[in-house]
Design an enzyme around this catalytic site. Structure first.
Site, PDB file in Angstrom:
ATOM      1  N   HIS A   1       9.665  57.545 -48.620  1.00 14.21           N
ATOM      2  CA  HIS A   1       8.570  57.623 -47.648  1.00 14.21           C
ATOM      3  C   HIS A   1       9.115  58.273 -46.388  1.00 14.21           C
ATOM      4  O   HIS A   1      10.017  57.739 -45.741  1.00 14.21           O
ATOM      5  CB  HIS A   1       7.996  56.239 -47.335  1.00 14.21           C
ATOM      6  CG  HIS A   1       6.819  56.294 -46.405  1.00 14.21           C
ATOM      7  ND1 HIS A   1       5.522  56.432 -46.856  1.00 14.21           N
ATOM      8  CD2 HIS A   1       6.746  56.240 -45.047  1.00 14.21           C
ATOM      9  CE1 HIS A   1       4.699  56.457 -45.812  1.00 14.21           C
ATOM     10  NE2 HIS A   1       5.424  56.351 -44.709  1.00 14.21           N
ATOM     11  N   CYS A   2       8.588  59.442 -46.040  1.00 16.55           N
ATOM     12  CA  CYS A   2       9.068  60.194 -44.886  1.00 16.55           C
ATOM     13  C   CYS A   2       8.285  59.793 -43.641  1.00 16.55           C
ATOM     14  O   CYS A   2       7.055  59.916 -43.603  1.00 16.55           O
ATOM     15  CB  CYS A   2       8.917  61.694 -45.141  1.00 16.55           C
ATOM     16  SG  CYS A   2       9.521  62.717 -43.784  1.00 16.55           S
ATOM     17  N   VAL A   3       8.993  59.305 -42.634  1.00 20.79           N
ATOM     18  CA  VAL A   3       8.352  58.864 -41.393  1.00 20.79           C
ATOM     19  C   VAL A   3       7.744  60.045 -40.650  1.00 20.79           C
ATOM     20  O   VAL A   3       6.631  59.959 -40.117  1.00 20.79           O
ATOM     21  CB  VAL A   3       9.369  58.126 -40.498  1.00 20.79           C
ATOM     22  CG1 VAL A   3       8.728  57.730 -39.185  1.00 20.79           C
ATOM     23  CG2 VAL A   3       9.904  56.899 -41.213  1.00 20.79           C
TER      24      VAL A   3
END
Length: 347
Positions: free
Chosen positions: A194-196
């Protein structure tokens, strides 16, 4: 005093309510945070590039003489930002979407076969769900579809319990390589991470877009760093505060370049071996990867085919990979010989 504070609070609440009414997409705190990160990233790009054009008079003169140089640089900046928004707005490939599509096609097929004896795909288009590997070897493009549960169970070894394949949060059957993301609250096909900064997951459908974004961002940072160094070499005797600002920005840029280069090399390695970040980092915790040696890449189909599947397969096609058979794992674990190198076994 209390009355004044109450009036101010009431006015603030009405103002926020009116604002969220005009912009309903910002009423969700998670979306506000995501949009805040997007605005921050765009502003960082504009600051690093804008200060360069404000301070560097030589660059302005070079632009007048060689406009193509600056045009290419600004075009790369625009392409990077466009690629960022394309990647952040694209779906990573959610399990629930594939499950819904498979079950709908199954219902349509049953109805159409009862009515006209024709395949559902000839009347309602084709469902691009491809099952790879020797265990299934079939796809949903005109063939008789199965229910989602049966489809998923066929991708696991015989005797696997359906409970072990069911997500405890979504209550859907997960195909191999899928994982539940707690930030998105959905199961993602070929979950990577999950890329912030994107505000979404990186999965099967947007991993290629994510790789291209990293590549463009790395090239932009390298080019910007070179322009910063050229400015400092030519203007080191100018006012000290300008040099101090440029040096601080160059230090931050250098850290970003190192991080981006390592990230680009890491994801290139994952692409060539057909792995994900989650599978590599959590290999010992994933039940079906636990007993496989670390040097064996169970889902790799060779470098050339891995690259083709990653870069050339349309994002509208959902590719589901069954777990490899024991014979396939033994073949992949076999040491390389000179003959294997000559016959390009790794490709």
């Amino acid at each position: 005093m209390t009355t004044v504070m109450g009036i101010c609070r009431s006015f603030r609440d009405r103002a926020f309510a009116r604002f969220f009414h005009c912009f309903p997409c910002l009423s969700d705190p998670a979306r506000r945070s995501s949009w805040g990160l997007k605005v921050t990233l765009v502003m960082l790009h504009l600051i690093f590039v804008g200060i360069l054009f404000v301070f560097d008079g030589d660059l302005i003169e070079k632009t007048k003489k060689e406009p193509w140089y600056t045009a290419l640089y600004l075009l790369l900046l625009l392409a990077t930002l466009v690629q960022y928004f394309i990647t952040s707005s694209s779906s990573p490939g959610y399990v629930v979407d594939v499950m819904r599509a498979v079950n709908e096609t199954n219902v349509i097929y049953q109805k159409s076969s009862m009515a006209s004896k024709q395949p559902a795909s000839s009347q309602n288009g084709s469902l691009n769900v491809v099952i790879e590997g020797s265990q299934s070897g079939r796809n949903f493009q005109g063939c008789n579809p199965s229910s989602w549960t049966k489809l998923v169970m066929d991708m696991y070894p015989p005797g696997t319990s359906i409970r072990s394949c069911t997500c405890s949060y979504c209550n859907v059957e997960q195909p191999p390589r899928a994982k539940h993301c707690h930030d998105c609250d959905k199961c993602v096909l070929q979950f990577d991470h999950h890329c912030v900064w994107l505000g979404s997951c990186v999965g099967q459908d947007n991993h290629c877009k994510f790789w291209w974004y990293i590549c463009e961002e790395t090239a932009l940072c390298l080019w910007t760093g070179i322009l910063y160094i050229m400015y400092l070499k030519a203007n080191i005797s100018r006012p000290w505060w300008k040099d101090a600002i440029m040096i601080l920005l160059l230090i931050a840029l250098s850290i970003s370049i190192i991080f981006l280069l390592l990230l680009l090399l890491f994801h290139s390695y994952l692409v060539l071996t057909n792995q994900t970040t989650y599978e590599l980092v959590r290999r010992r915790r994933i039940p079906y990867l636990r007993r496989i040696p670390e040097r064996v890449y169970p889902f790799s189909k060779g470098i050339c085919r891995n690259l083709y599947n990653f870069c050339c397969v349309r994002s509208s096609i959902y590719s589901l990979e069954p777990l490899p058979l024991s014979q396939e794992l033994e073949e992949k674990a076999r040491p390389y010989t000179c003959l294997d190198i000559l016959t390009c076994r790794c490709c």
